[in-house]
Design an enzyme around this catalytic site. Structure first.
Site, mmCIF file in Angstrom:
data_model
loop_
_atom_site.group_PDB
_atom_site.id
_atom_site.type_symbol
_atom_site.label_atom_id
_atom_site.label_comp_id
_atom_site.label_asym_id
_atom_site.label_seq_id
_atom_site.Cartn_x
_atom_site.Cartn_y
_atom_site.Cartn_z
ATOM 1 N N SER A 413 -16.537 -0.364 1.264
ATOM 2 C CA SER A 413 -15.349 0.314 1.767
ATOM 3 C C SER A 413 -15.698 1.680 2.358
ATOM 4 O O SER A 413 -16.656 2.326 1.921
ATOM 5 C CB SER A 413 -14.355 0.484 0.617
ATOM 6 O OG SER A 413 -13.070 0.748 1.112
ATOM 7 N N PRO A 414 -14.943 2.144 3.362
ATOM 8 C CA PRO A 414 -15.180 3.497 3.896
ATOM 9 C C PRO A 414 -14.990 4.547 2.803
ATOM 10 O O PRO A 414 -13.994 4.529 2.083
ATOM 11 C CB PRO A 414 -14.108 3.642 4.979
ATOM 12 C CG PRO A 414 -13.692 2.251 5.315
ATOM 13 C CD PRO A 414 -13.839 1.461 4.053
ATOM 14 N N GLN A 491 -15.214 3.369 11.304
ATOM 15 C CA GLN A 491 -13.811 3.719 11.078
ATOM 16 C C GLN A 491 -13.509 5.009 11.826
ATOM 17 O O GLN A 491 -14.139 6.040 11.582
ATOM 18 C CB GLN A 491 -13.504 3.913 9.590
ATOM 19 C CG GLN A 491 -12.018 4.117 9.323
ATOM 20 C CD GLN A 491 -11.720 4.467 7.879
ATOM 21 O OE1 GLN A 491 -12.078 5.549 7.417
ATOM 22 N NE2 GLN A 491 -11.062 3.556 7.164
ATOM 23 N N TYR A 572 -3.416 10.533 7.085
ATOM 24 C CA TYR A 572 -4.002 11.195 8.241
ATOM 25 C C TYR A 572 -3.058 11.029 9.439
ATOM 26 O O TYR A 572 -1.950 10.508 9.302
ATOM 27 C CB TYR A 572 -5.405 10.670 8.479
ATOM 28 C CG TYR A 572 -6.317 10.916 7.290
ATOM 29 C CD1 TYR A 572 -6.519 12.208 6.816
ATOM 30 C CD2 TYR A 572 -6.929 9.867 6.609
ATOM 31 C CE1 TYR A 572 -7.322 12.458 5.707
ATOM 32 C CE2 TYR A 572 -7.733 10.101 5.497
ATOM 33 C CZ TYR A 572 -7.919 11.400 5.044
ATOM 34 O OH TYR A 572 -8.694 11.639 3.947
ATOM 35 N N ARG A 620 -6.589 -0.058 9.212
ATOM 36 C CA ARG A 620 -6.318 0.218 7.788
ATOM 37 C C ARG A 620 -4.953 0.881 7.681
ATOM 38 O O ARG A 620 -4.655 1.832 8.410
ATOM 39 C CB ARG A 620 -7.386 1.118 7.172
ATOM 40 C CG ARG A 620 -7.030 1.558 5.750
ATOM 41 C CD ARG A 620 -8.167 2.224 5.010
ATOM 42 N NE ARG A 620 -9.050 1.228 4.418
ATOM 43 C CZ ARG A 620 -9.813 1.455 3.337
ATOM 44 N NH1 ARG A 620 -9.796 2.634 2.751
ATOM 45 N NH2 ARG A 620 -10.583 0.502 2.852
ATOM 46 N N GLY A 717 -15.469 0.010 -3.057
ATOM 47 C CA GLY A 717 -15.961 1.338 -2.758
ATOM 48 C C GLY A 717 -16.774 1.970 -3.859
ATOM 49 O O GLY A 717 -18.006 1.963 -3.836
ATOM 50 N N ARG A 718 -16.106 2.532 -4.849
ATOM 51 C CA ARG A 718 -16.800 3.343 -5.854
ATOM 52 C C ARG A 718 -17.838 2.544 -6.636
ATOM 53 O O ARG A 718 -18.836 3.112 -7.092
ATOM 54 C CB ARG A 718 -15.770 3.965 -6.798
ATOM 55 C CG ARG A 718 -14.871 4.958 -6.075
ATOM 56 C CD ARG A 718 -13.826 5.559 -6.976
ATOM 57 N NE ARG A 718 -12.942 6.428 -6.214
ATOM 58 C CZ ARG A 718 -11.915 7.089 -6.732
ATOM 59 N NH1 ARG A 718 -11.643 6.974 -8.015
ATOM 60 N NH2 ARG A 718 -11.161 7.865 -5.976
#
Length: 792
Positions: A413-414, A491, A572, A620, A717-718
């Site tokens: 994941s980004p 991304q 964002y 996304r 991700g993490r």
């Protein structure tokens, strides 16, 4: 201790019996407004885990219950003319009336004072007259209502409409009967509770209930049965389920399930247990089970702590996490059944697996342990649906995203790294992305790459607004392509009102102490308290920003990226245009969702035109804002629909981070229901991929989500920060060496199944149990048992 208990249901009676056996000197009085044998429902279900606690707490009650149990180990699912059996469950049920009767007898034998058909005295008087007052008076608790200012309850009336009935057909296992009727999907939850009868719960979405005409009758009218003229012109609903047997009622009426939560469970010497404190949908665990577990924990804490306030605090501290975990699972299960019509197109094997794993508590590995044959059928059905001859773990099945072939379904994941200089990615990014590409994932995503200096989140964010940045990215992309079989995606985003902030570890979302740049947003509204107020972007500036996205996309194509993802999530710039909490514009770019979509779609169209046709483009989104008056999952479906109509190849479904005061419902795979809904309502029909993200922490989670059809790909991700080679290690732990899990030649010697404990093992759970009352001891027991199965 003088104890007053309001409510003579299983929770209140069990607590009374436990306290009296712990200390016969306790003076305990129970008030119940109903008659001793006046109850609703038919059977109550207990898992082996719950029964273990009851057996340790009061052997007399446990033995009396055991003599009345109907036991089973299977779940049968009947759907679209097929029946599937899944074994290894381990549950028991008994008549609710029998349970109440034996608890009443136990209380009388111990000397508890019982008042039936009697309304309890005012709680204010009880609190002044007794050392402890227990509110055990159910979902419609008068105790909770009288002290709502203290307990601060939340009552969520759901769209699940149901009725508890009984039948003289004795089922041999737990039964799910799913029927596609002319009005919509209806289901029955059925299970035996004695050698003479079974519980028969009819449930459906409220819209289906209305279309079927049940709203035209009194809510206490009998549910659809053999003589119901509304059920298909005189036919029977669930005729196969009844198999010629009778339905009968017991205080049965149509209900809408209400989820009860309270901010507090105790106040002074007043405490709530059971449905008065919390409810969980019956498809995941009965209220009786939770109430009796509450009673056990409360008795243990009171026995261990002489001070009442300390004891009640300990009770709430110990029970609340367990209850909230159950409620999260129950909420997932409830919503799955509310939306069961979404899955009516699924093939029977996948549908059954989807049903069994609906709460996300039960996973593929859980089911394989319980019933390997069923797991094999699920694997084979999934592979067949993909057009493959060989069976492999779902996460290692290949996937075609537009014209891009991915070797497996795992995405890194980004994740923002905040480690660039003047927007230029350096050696850190090469090692970070390169190591994860070599770690086995099918697709590795960059962090959000900003389209302009003003579009950065922090001074450490990467960019693509000049040739130097493009060339540095080209170096990273080339490494991934030359040294791994992974693909790499770009991304693109603009920080909007969340820009000009410190590096994450220096103060996330906090403005820079110096060197700030002006931020813009759809409206002059800050992200949260202490955040900079953005300037409302003008129409001319919007055109310039769109051109910056296009220029960055072209540089990304020149750098060789395989995929581009437009970042329209997490508050964002493009995300804030979509959200009504950030976008208060009065022009054609604000107001209804159609207008709020306008600028993000303009940017998407411009980028899509600039991006190579043979490379896929994803978007996304934040599926919900997690704040009042923000976007919800319903808006997310329409947002996804709009981007798909404009040519998106994939929808990457995240959530939140749109407003600082958000209140996410964190939990295991907590964002996947949004992906699930978008996939089944919009994406699947168009062939658009759906990417699930959010607390997907184990390969078992990934396999389970894919096999159930909740997503096409999973972004992790993490977990990849913890272990860059997580995907390859997942293959080793599953003893898989086939396509999609190839190790780099340099690392192949290290490929083996590690002897250490599996990384996705269920964490142990802490439970309380009482020993023989003679030694007056209370013990803590650790149990590594898996979470309970999703049945009543």
């Amino acid at each position: 201790m003088n104890i007053a208990i309001i409510g003579g249901g299983p929770g209140g009676l069990y607590f009374a019996a436990l306290m009296k056996q712990l200390d016969p000197a306790h003076q305990i009085t129970v008030w119940e407004r109903n008659a001793p044998d006046d109850t609703f429902g038919f059977g109550v279900v207990f898992s082996d885990e719950t029964l273990g606690g009851i057996e340790n707490a009061d052997t007399t009650i446990a033995e009396a219950m055991a003599r009345r149990f109907a036991r089973w180990t299977d779940i049968d699912i009947h759907y679209r003319g097929e029946s599937h059996t899944v074994g290894g469950q381990g549950f028991a049920a008994m008549s609710r009336k029998e349970l109440l009767r034996l608890l009443q007898e136990r209380c009388r034998d111990l000397g508890v004072t019982l008042h039936f058909s009697t309304v309890a005295p005012d709680t204010a008087w009880l609190r002044s007259s007794y050392d402890l007052v227990v509110g055990a008076d159910g979902v419609n608790s008068s105790v909770r209502a009288a002290h709502a200012d203290v307990f601060r309850p939340s009552l969520d009336r759901r769209h699940s409409t149901y009725m508890w009935l009984g039948t003289d057909r004795v089922f041999e296992a737990f039964q799910f009967f799913v029927e596609q009727t002319e009005w919509g999907v209806m289901q029955v939850h059925g299970y035996p509770y004695s050698d003479t009868g079974s519980t028969f719960i009819v449930e459906m979405h409220e819209d289906v209930w209305r279309r079927a005409g049940f709203d035209a009758t009194d809510r206490a009218a009998a549910a659809p049965g053999a003589s119901d003229e509304r059920a298909g012109g005189g036919g029977e609903l669930f005729a196969d389920a009844l198999d010629g047997h009778r339905l009968f009622a017991n205080n049965s009426k149509w209900l809408n399930f209400t989820t009860v939560r309270n901010e507090r469970w105790h106040h002074g010497n007043l405490v709530l247990i059971g449905d008065a404190a919390h409810t969980a949908h019956f498809s995941i665990g009965s209220g009786t089970k939770l109430a009796m577990e509450d009673a056990l924990a409360l008795a243990a804490c009171l026995h261990e702590h002489p001070d009442t306030e300390v004891a009640l605090t300990a009770y709430e501290t110990e029970r609340r996490p367990v209850v909230e975990s159950t409620q999260r699972a129950a909420q997932g299960s409830l919503e799955w059944f509310e939306n069961i019509g979404m899955y009516a197109h699924q093939e029977p094997t996948q549908f059954c697996f989807n049903l069994l794993t609906r709460s996300r508590r039960i996973t593929y590995d859980n089911l394989r342990t319980r019933d390997p044959d069923f797991a094999d059928r699920v694997d084979t059905a999934f592979a067949t649906a993909q057009g493959l001859d060989t069976v492999a773990p779902a996460m290692f099945q290949p996937y075609r995203l537009g014209r891009l072939e991915l070797k497996n379904r795992v995405i890194v994941s980004p994740m923002d790294m905040y480690s660039a200089v003047d927007g230029v990615p350096g050696d850190f990014h090469l090692v970070h992305l390169g190591s994860r590409a070599m770690g086995g994932a099918g697709l590795v995503m960059t962090e959000m790459v900003c389209v302009s200096p003003e579009g950065r989140i922090t001074p450490g964010c990467t960019g693509l607004w000049n040739g130097e940045q493009r060339d540095s990215w080209r170096r990273i992309v080339s490494y991934v392509h030359e040294r791994s079989t992974a693909r790499i995606g770009l991304q693109l985003g603009h920080s909007g009102r969340k820009g000009s902030t410190r590096l994450m570890w220096e103060g996330m979302d906090e403005p820079l102490p110096e060197g700030n740049w002006e931020t813009v947003g759809p409206s002059a509204l800050p992200y949260g308290p202490g955040c900079a107020v953005p300037r409302e972007v003008t129409r001319a500036e919007m055109g310039r920003i769109a051109a910056e996205f296009v220029a960055a996309a072209r540089r990304g194509a020149e750098a060789g990226f395989d995929l581009l993802e437009l970042h329209c999530a997490h508050g964002y710039l493009l995300s804030s245009f979509l959200s009504p909490v950030a976008n208060h514009r009065t022009d054609e770019y604000g107001g209804p969702l159609e207008n709020r979509l306008r600028f993000p779609l303009e940017v998407f169209d411009a980028v899509r035109e600039a991006w190579p046709e043979d490379r896929p483009m994803a978007v996304r989104i934040s599926a919900t804002d997690w704040v009042p008056d923000g976007n919800t999952e319903h808006d997310a479906v329409e947002i996804a629909r709009a981007f798909i109509a404009h040519g998106a190849d994939a929808i990457d479904v995240s959530s939140g981070q749109v407003a600082k005061d958000e209140r996410p419902a964190f939990g295991r795979s907590y964002q996947t229901p949004f992906a699930d809904r978008i996939r089944h309502e919009v994406a699947a029909a168009t062939g658009t991929a759906v990417i699930a993200v959010g607390a997907i922490a184990s390969y078992d989670d990934v396999n389970s989500l894919l096999l159930a059809g909740r997503a096409d790909l999973c972004a992790v991700g993490r977990t990849h920060l913890y272990d860059p080679h997580w995907t390859l290690h997942a293959a080793a732990e599953q003893e898989y060496r086939g396509p999609g899990a190839e190790w780099p030649q340099q690392f192949a010697a290290g490929r083996r199944k590690p002897p250490a404990a599996r990384t996705d093992a269920v964490r142990p759970r802490l439970s309380l149990f009482l020993s023989d009352p003679a030694d007056q001891a209370v013990h803590l027991r650790w149990s590594p048992a898996p979470e309970p199965a999703p049945v009543p």
